[in-house]
Design a protein around this motif. Sequence first.
Motif, PDB file in Angstrom:
ATOM      1  N   SER A   1      -9.167   6.615  -8.834  1.00 56.71           N
ATOM      2  CA  SER A   1      -8.147   6.316  -7.834  1.00 56.71           C
ATOM      3  C   SER A   1      -8.601   6.785  -6.457  1.00 56.71           C
ATOM      4  O   SER A   1      -8.460   6.063  -5.462  1.00 56.71           O
ATOM      5  CB  SER A   1      -6.827   6.982  -8.212  1.00 56.71           C
ATOM      6  OG  SER A   1      -5.877   6.810  -7.196  1.00 56.71           O
TER       7      SER A   1
ATOM      8  N   ALA B   1     -11.353   1.556  -0.033  1.00 57.95           N
ATOM      9  CA  ALA B   1     -10.376   0.778   0.740  1.00 57.95           C
ATOM     10  C   ALA B   1     -10.122   1.403   2.112  1.00 57.95           C
ATOM     11  O   ALA B   1     -10.104   0.699   3.126  1.00 57.95           O
ATOM     12  CB  ALA B   1      -9.070   0.651  -0.036  1.00 57.95           C
ATOM     13  N   GLU B   2      -9.948   2.715   2.160  1.00 59.78           N
ATOM     14  CA  GLU B   2      -9.684   3.342   3.449  1.00 59.78           C
ATOM     15  C   GLU B   2     -10.954   3.434   4.295  1.00 59.78           C
ATOM     16  O   GLU B   2     -10.889   3.443   5.525  1.00 59.78           O
ATOM     17  CB  GLU B   2      -9.062   4.728   3.250  1.00 59.78           C
ATOM     18  CG  GLU B   2      -7.647   4.697   2.696  1.00 59.78           C
ATOM     19  CD  GLU B   2      -6.621   4.280   3.741  1.00 59.78           C
ATOM     20  OE1 GLU B   2      -6.835   3.271   4.448  1.00 59.78           O
ATOM     21  OE2 GLU B   2      -5.588   4.960   3.846  1.00 59.78           O
TER      22      GLU B   2
ATOM     23  N   LEU C   1     -11.596   4.407  -5.304  1.00 59.24           N
ATOM     24  CA  LEU C   1     -11.257   3.022  -4.985  1.00 59.24           C
ATOM     25  C   LEU C   1     -10.274   2.923  -3.827  1.00 59.24           C
ATOM     26  O   LEU C   1     -10.454   2.108  -2.920  1.00 59.24           O
ATOM     27  CB  LEU C   1     -10.687   2.310  -6.220  1.00 59.24           C
ATOM     28  CG  LEU C   1     -11.715   1.593  -7.111  1.00 59.24           C
ATOM     29  CD1 LEU C   1     -12.745   2.573  -7.655  1.00 59.24           C
ATOM     30  CD2 LEU C   1     -11.006   0.878  -8.268  1.00 59.24           C
ATOM     31  N   VAL C   2      -9.230   3.736  -3.855  1.00 57.67           N
ATOM     32  CA  VAL C   2      -8.193   3.644  -2.833  1.00 57.67           C
ATOM     33  C   VAL C   2      -8.625   4.337  -1.547  1.00 57.67           C
ATOM     34  O   VAL C   2      -8.443   3.794  -0.448  1.00 57.67           O
ATOM     35  CB  VAL C   2      -6.863   4.243  -3.341  1.00 57.67           C
ATOM     36  CG1 VAL C   2      -5.816   4.240  -2.233  1.00 57.67           C
ATOM     37  CG2 VAL C   2      -6.363   3.460  -4.552  1.00 57.67           C
TER      38      VAL C   2
ATOM     39  N   PHE D   1       0.830  -1.197   0.000  1.00 59.87           N
ATOM     40  CA  PHE D   1       0.000   0.000   0.000  1.00 59.87           C
ATOM     41  C   PHE D   1       0.868   1.252   0.000  1.00 59.87           C
ATOM     42  O   PHE D   1       0.589   2.207  -0.734  1.00 59.87           O
ATOM     43  CB  PHE D   1      -0.935  -0.014   1.212  1.00 59.87           C
ATOM     44  CG  PHE D   1      -2.120   0.893   1.066  1.00 59.87           C
ATOM     45  CD1 PHE D   1      -3.075   0.658   0.086  1.00 59.87           C
ATOM     46  CD2 PHE D   1      -2.288   1.974   1.914  1.00 59.87           C
ATOM     47  CE1 PHE D   1      -4.175   1.498  -0.047  1.00 59.87           C
ATOM     48  CE2 PHE D   1      -3.388   2.814   1.788  1.00 59.87           C
ATOM     49  CZ  PHE D   1      -4.333   2.570   0.800  1.00 59.87           C
TER      50      PHE D   1
ATOM     51  N   GLN E   1      -5.523  -2.607  -6.284  1.00 63.80           N
ATOM     52  CA  GLN E   1      -5.131  -1.278  -5.837  1.00 63.80           C
ATOM     53  C   GLN E   1      -4.007  -0.702  -6.712  1.00 63.80           C
ATOM     54  O   GLN E   1      -4.003   0.497  -7.004  1.00 63.80           O
ATOM     55  CB  GLN E   1      -4.701  -1.325  -4.372  1.00 63.80           C
ATOM     56  CG  GLN E   1      -5.822  -1.672  -3.411  1.00 63.80           C
ATOM     57  CD  GLN E   1      -6.837  -0.560  -3.258  1.00 63.80           C
ATOM     58  OE1 GLN E   1      -6.647   0.377  -2.509  1.00 63.80           O
ATOM     59  NE2 GLN E   1      -7.945  -0.650  -3.983  1.00 63.80           N
ATOM     60  N   TYR E   2      -3.084  -1.552  -7.137  1.00 63.78           N
ATOM     61  CA  TYR E   2      -2.056  -1.082  -8.075  1.00 63.78           C
ATOM     62  C   TYR E   2      -2.697  -0.628  -9.379  1.00 63.78           C
ATOM     63  O   TYR E   2      -2.300   0.388  -9.962  1.00 63.78           O
ATOM     64  CB  TYR E   2      -1.031  -2.183  -8.351  1.00 63.78           C
ATOM     65  CG  TYR E   2       0.143  -2.182  -7.408  1.00 63.78           C
ATOM     66  CD1 TYR E   2       1.091  -1.160  -7.439  1.00 63.78           C
ATOM     67  CD2 TYR E   2       0.312  -3.197  -6.473  1.00 63.78           C
ATOM     68  CE1 TYR E   2       2.171  -1.153  -6.573  1.00 63.78           C
ATOM     69  CE2 TYR E   2       1.385  -3.200  -5.592  1.00 63.78           C
ATOM     70  CZ  TYR E   2       2.313  -2.178  -5.649  1.00 63.78           C
ATOM     71  OH  TYR E   2       3.384  -2.167  -4.784  1.00 63.78           O
TER      72      TYR E   2
ATOM     73  N   THR F   1     -14.453  -3.507  -5.858  1.00 64.48           N
ATOM     74  CA  THR F   1     -13.471  -3.334  -4.788  1.00 64.48           C
ATOM     75  C   THR F   1     -14.014  -3.836  -3.462  1.00 64.48           C
ATOM     76  O   THR F   1     -13.302  -4.486  -2.686  1.00 64.48           O
ATOM     77  CB  THR F   1     -13.053  -1.852  -4.680  1.00 64.48           C
ATOM     78  OG1 THR F   1     -12.531  -1.417  -5.943  1.00 64.48           O
ATOM     79  CG2 THR F   1     -11.991  -1.658  -3.607  1.00 64.48           C
TER      80      THR F   1
ATOM     81  N   ALA G   1      -5.628   0.585  -9.704  1.00 62.50           N
ATOM     82  CA  ALA G   1      -6.333   1.839  -9.445  1.00 62.50           C
ATOM     83  C   ALA G   1      -5.415   3.046  -9.531  1.00 62.50           C
ATOM     84  O   ALA G   1      -5.828   4.117  -9.984  1.00 62.50           O
ATOM     85  CB  ALA G   1      -7.009   1.793  -8.075  1.00 62.50           C
TER      86      ALA G   1
END
Length: 210
Positions: free
Chosen positions: A128, A136-137, A131-132, A55, A116-117, A197, A119
């Motif tokens: 980005s 994800a967060e 998704l990130v 990450f 994630q890469y 995701t 994204a």
Amino acid sequence: MTQVQVQVVESISAIISSELEKAKQTNPFFTRFPESAKAEDFKWCMHLYHLSKHFGELLKLRWERFPNVDHDVFSTHYEEEKDHAEMLRKWMLDLGLDDPEEAFPNYETENFISLQYRAVSSMSENLSLLLVNSTAEGYAHAMYLHAFDILQKAGFTNLEYWEVHCEADEEHSDVYHLIKEMNEKELKEAEHLVAYTCESLNAMLASWFR
């Protein structure tokens, strides 16, 4: 916010909230998180370590790819995350666990890392962020709040790694105000990828407790 941005926030946040609520009710990460302080109950942290290590690297890649954005989220997110994997590794070693560098993450974790890469390396700035950061967060914030509460009750005292994420991940997920104008097609793509995701996150978290 413009009407389009409001629509994005409402649509995307509804997907994330719905999937996260289902995860809290059914995903083993939330339903079977270990309530003891026994080292063997935390072998699964090896997967989390590899996710954390990658990450930091993918956030650096995003910052390098988007050096001229009109906000500092990409730079500050990397700076705040870059040392977290080593914090977790030290916690694991202090607990008596094997060095996570000596093992590989499972395929579900590899799959999420790869997403994630993707994204940060080939998607738009908007995607980005969604998704990130938003997805994800947003999940990570819920995960760490859940984990920190149980770890405290189990008697752990060295919880800096877990505690810092309870605050940082909430901040990192709050990016809807940075989303730029999106047309209907872009919004549909965002909805599809955010849902994907969430599914990838759910599969990864469940796999840690098989």
